[in-house]
Write an enzyme that holds these catalytic residues in place. Structure first.
Site, mmCIF file in Angstrom:
data_model
loop_
_atom_site.group_PDB
_atom_site.id
_atom_site.type_symbol
_atom_site.label_atom_id
_atom_site.label_comp_id
_atom_site.label_asym_id
_atom_site.label_seq_id
_atom_site.Cartn_x
_atom_site.Cartn_y
_atom_site.Cartn_z
ATOM 1 N N PRO A 113 0.793 -1.234 0.000
ATOM 2 C CA PRO A 113 0.000 0.000 0.000
ATOM 3 C C PRO A 113 0.827 1.288 0.000
ATOM 4 O O PRO A 113 0.255 2.364 -0.143
ATOM 5 C CB PRO A 113 -0.807 -0.110 1.295
ATOM 6 C CG PRO A 113 0.044 -0.947 2.204
ATOM 7 C CD PRO A 113 0.759 -1.925 1.319
ATOM 8 N N GLY A 115 4.054 2.004 2.083
ATOM 9 C CA GLY A 115 4.913 2.397 3.211
ATOM 10 C C GLY A 115 6.319 2.760 2.762
ATOM 11 O O GLY A 115 6.863 3.815 3.119
ATOM 12 N N CYS A 232 8.988 -9.838 4.269
ATOM 13 C CA CYS A 232 8.627 -9.837 5.693
ATOM 14 C C CYS A 232 8.487 -11.282 6.159
ATOM 15 O O CYS A 232 7.540 -11.633 6.854
ATOM 16 C CB CYS A 232 7.366 -9.022 5.942
ATOM 17 S SG CYS A 232 5.912 -9.613 5.093
HETATM 18 N N1 SAM Z 1 6.260 -2.359 -0.334
HETATM 19 C C1 SAM Z 1 4.901 -2.340 0.166
HETATM 20 C C2 SAM Z 1 4.811 -1.365 1.304
HETATM 21 O O1 SAM Z 1 5.833 -1.021 1.895
HETATM 22 O O2 SAM Z 1 3.702 -0.889 1.596
HETATM 23 C C3 SAM Z 1 4.448 -3.737 0.528
HETATM 24 C C4 SAM Z 1 4.549 -4.691 -0.617
HETATM 25 S S1 SAM Z 1 3.917 -6.293 -0.312
HETATM 26 C C5 SAM Z 1 5.105 -6.998 0.688
HETATM 27 C C6 SAM Z 1 4.193 -7.091 -1.847
HETATM 28 C C7 SAM Z 1 3.342 -6.585 -2.994
HETATM 29 O O3 SAM Z 1 3.677 -7.338 -4.164
HETATM 30 C C8 SAM Z 1 1.855 -6.730 -2.781
HETATM 31 O O4 SAM Z 1 1.220 -5.487 -2.871
HETATM 32 C C9 SAM Z 1 1.407 -7.675 -3.900
HETATM 33 O O5 SAM Z 1 0.151 -7.340 -4.449
HETATM 34 C C10 SAM Z 1 2.501 -7.509 -4.940
HETATM 35 N N2 SAM Z 1 2.622 -8.691 -5.830
HETATM 36 C C11 SAM Z 1 1.941 -9.852 -5.786
HETATM 37 N N3 SAM Z 1 2.319 -10.661 -6.785
HETATM 38 C C12 SAM Z 1 3.244 -10.008 -7.498
HETATM 39 C C13 SAM Z 1 3.988 -10.319 -8.672
HETATM 40 N N4 SAM Z 1 3.866 -11.489 -9.277
HETATM 41 N N5 SAM Z 1 4.846 -9.380 -9.131
HETATM 42 C C14 SAM Z 1 4.971 -8.200 -8.499
HETATM 43 N N6 SAM Z 1 4.301 -7.864 -7.381
HETATM 44 C C15 SAM Z 1 3.435 -8.746 -6.895
#
Ligand code: SAM
Length: 444
Positions: A113, A115, A232
């Site tokens: 989202p 951060g 994480c």
């Molecule tokens: N960096 C974000 C923050 O600090 O708010 C959190 C990111 S979260 C750990 C990982 C993100 O990767 C999610 O929003 C997810 O929807 C996305 N994601 C899922 N599958 C993915 C893919 N195949 N390639 C790239 N991103 C993907």
């Protein structure tokens, strides 16, 4: 907390003598934190205004722990203003490793989202470029909403597959962050559902997906640039395993020095792991460097002013000169019924799922233009002609956030509304009343 046996076996082999210490943390309250947004304020100004005590975090310059029992933080006017972002403290560590410098062109590849995007933008403080990508469309919209709340003007929000984005923007970025989707072992205390979703098979499938995203990301890092990988989760396969496989697939990358004075050492000198023993929910971050000399690649997107839109340009320019004493940076551009201020170092964005570039100035309605909430959120109070600055105990603050009309002593015209000197939105002042323009979806 009831944790899967396979997971506990892995933690035992990862932590060895510290395993018991970890087990003793599993029923404790999760750590919570905030990061300060320097686009809007400074820690010196913000911290005395917060209605709770904070404690400095070891993981990030502008990161702070907040008490675990703070309620309703999202409704605080300071939160609406974008003065801070609520974020788990150890999650802030990855941006510390990224070592963002003013003027950098930075990609946050898995950004929703928002951060870490918020931290990067705070470090850039209006310079360079922050490109935030999120492949899942509805999460990209949440990212955009946070982007606007934090007042980010020098950026792009897109929803694109990593392999498409990184191939098209080959060698463009000084710094790239891959905060990859993972099995979420560091989320277990915060989100018990992550426990029921955990399995060995899930860990392995996450590791495969992570390697594929990281391999795509490599392409758009400049020679001499930095690539940070974070998750994480604690898992060896999803962390050290992915980095080792990446380095063997990409001989033009080498391990960087984390420079970290926090967390646990790992078998890789370029990586750090944080567990609840080190006072974070759980994070892993690794720093990789692309070999070679840094080269400057000129931006290729220079929008031409379409002469048939001359009247619209004049209307938008008139709006800006009516609102500002000092005009904001950016190249004024009109696309369909909307006007934007684009960042100066923008590459060609066509075909990359871009949902926002720069700042939305406003939308044309017949012959006039309605300014956007995002325009005011990205503005400095000192650059504006009219600001209604409300103090902490002024009842008009909550009335404004509810969308009500309020008393206003400014002269007639579009007027920014600030809370303790930080802009929270705008309205239109007419005869000492402010017609509220706070977006319906954000009202309390
Ligand atoms: N960096 C974000 C923050 O600090 O708010 C959190 C990111 S979260 C750990 C990982 C993100 O990767 C999610 O929003 C997810 O929807 C996305 N994601 C899922 N599958 C993915 C893919 N195949 N390639 C790239 N991103 C993907």
């Amino acid at each position: 907390m009831n944790l899967p046996k396979d997971f506990l076996d892995e933690m035992q082999s990862l932590l060895n003598d510290d395993y018991e210490k970890y087990i003793n943390t599993t029923d404790n309250e999760p750590f919570r934190g905030i990061s300060v947004n320097r686009i809007k304020t400074t820690p010196e100004k913000l911290l005395p205004l917060l209605p709770f005590d904070v404690q400095k975090s070891p993981f990030y310059d502008d990161g702070y722990y907040i008490p675990s029992d703070v309620q309703g933080i999202g409704n605080l006017p300071l939160h609406h203003s974008g003065a801070f972002y609520v974020q788990e403290p150890s999650a802030m560590s990855a941006v510390e490793l990224l070592d963002v410098q003013k003027g950098d062109q930075v990609l946050d590849l898995c950004a929703a989202p928002g951060g870490k995007t918020s931290q990067i933008a705070s470090k850039l403080c209006g310079t360079g470029l922050i490109w935030s990508n999120e492949v899942v469309k509805n999460r990209a919209n949440i990212l955009l909403s946070n982007f606007e709340r934090m007042g980010i003007a020098n950026g792009v929000v897109s929803s694109c597959y990593p392999e498409v984005l990184c191939e098209r923007l080959s060698g463009f970025f000084d710094k790239v962050l891959v905060d990859a989707p993972c099995s979420g072992e560091g989320m277990f205390r915060k989100n018990p559902d992550a426990v029921s979703e955990w399995s060995r098979e899930h860990v392995i499938s996450c590791a495969n997906r992570q390697l594929s995203i990281l391999n795509s990301a490599a392409e758009c890092v400049k020679p001499g640039g930095t690539l940070v990988y974070s998750t994480c989760t604690f898992s060896y396969e999803e962390n050290e395993g992915v980095i080792k496989a990446f380095l063997s697939d990409n001989p033009d990358f080498e391990m960087g020095d984390t420079g970290a004075h926090f967390g646990r050492k790992t078998e890789l000198p370029c990586a750090v792991r944080i567990t609840p023993i080190e006072s974070g929910e759980g994070h892993f971050a690794a720093k990789l460097l692309r070999k070679g000399e840094s080269t400057t690649i000129l931006p290729s997107y220079l929008p031409n002013r379409d002469r048939k839109n001359n009247g619209l340009y004049q209307t938008a320019e008139q709006l800006l000169s009516d609102i500002y004493t000092e005009l904001p940076d950016g190249i004024l551009t009109i696309v369909k019924e909307k006007a934007y201020l684009l960042p100066k170092c923008l590459p060609d964005i066509n075909g990359l799922g871009v949902i926002r570039s720069g700042v939305l100035v406003g939308e044309f309605r017949k012959n006039r233009i309605e300014p956007s909430h995002a325009l005011f959120m990205s503005s400095k109070p000192s650059s504006l002609k009219r600001v209604l600055d409300l103090t902490a105990n002024d009842t008009r603050v909550s009335e404004f956030l509810k969308g009500l009309e309020i008393d206003c002593d400014s002269e007639n015209g579009y007027t920014a509304v600030a809370y303790c000197g930080i802009i929270i939105g705008f309205g239109k002042c007419s005869n000492r009343r402010l017609k509220n323009k706070y977006p319906k979806g954000l009202r309390i």
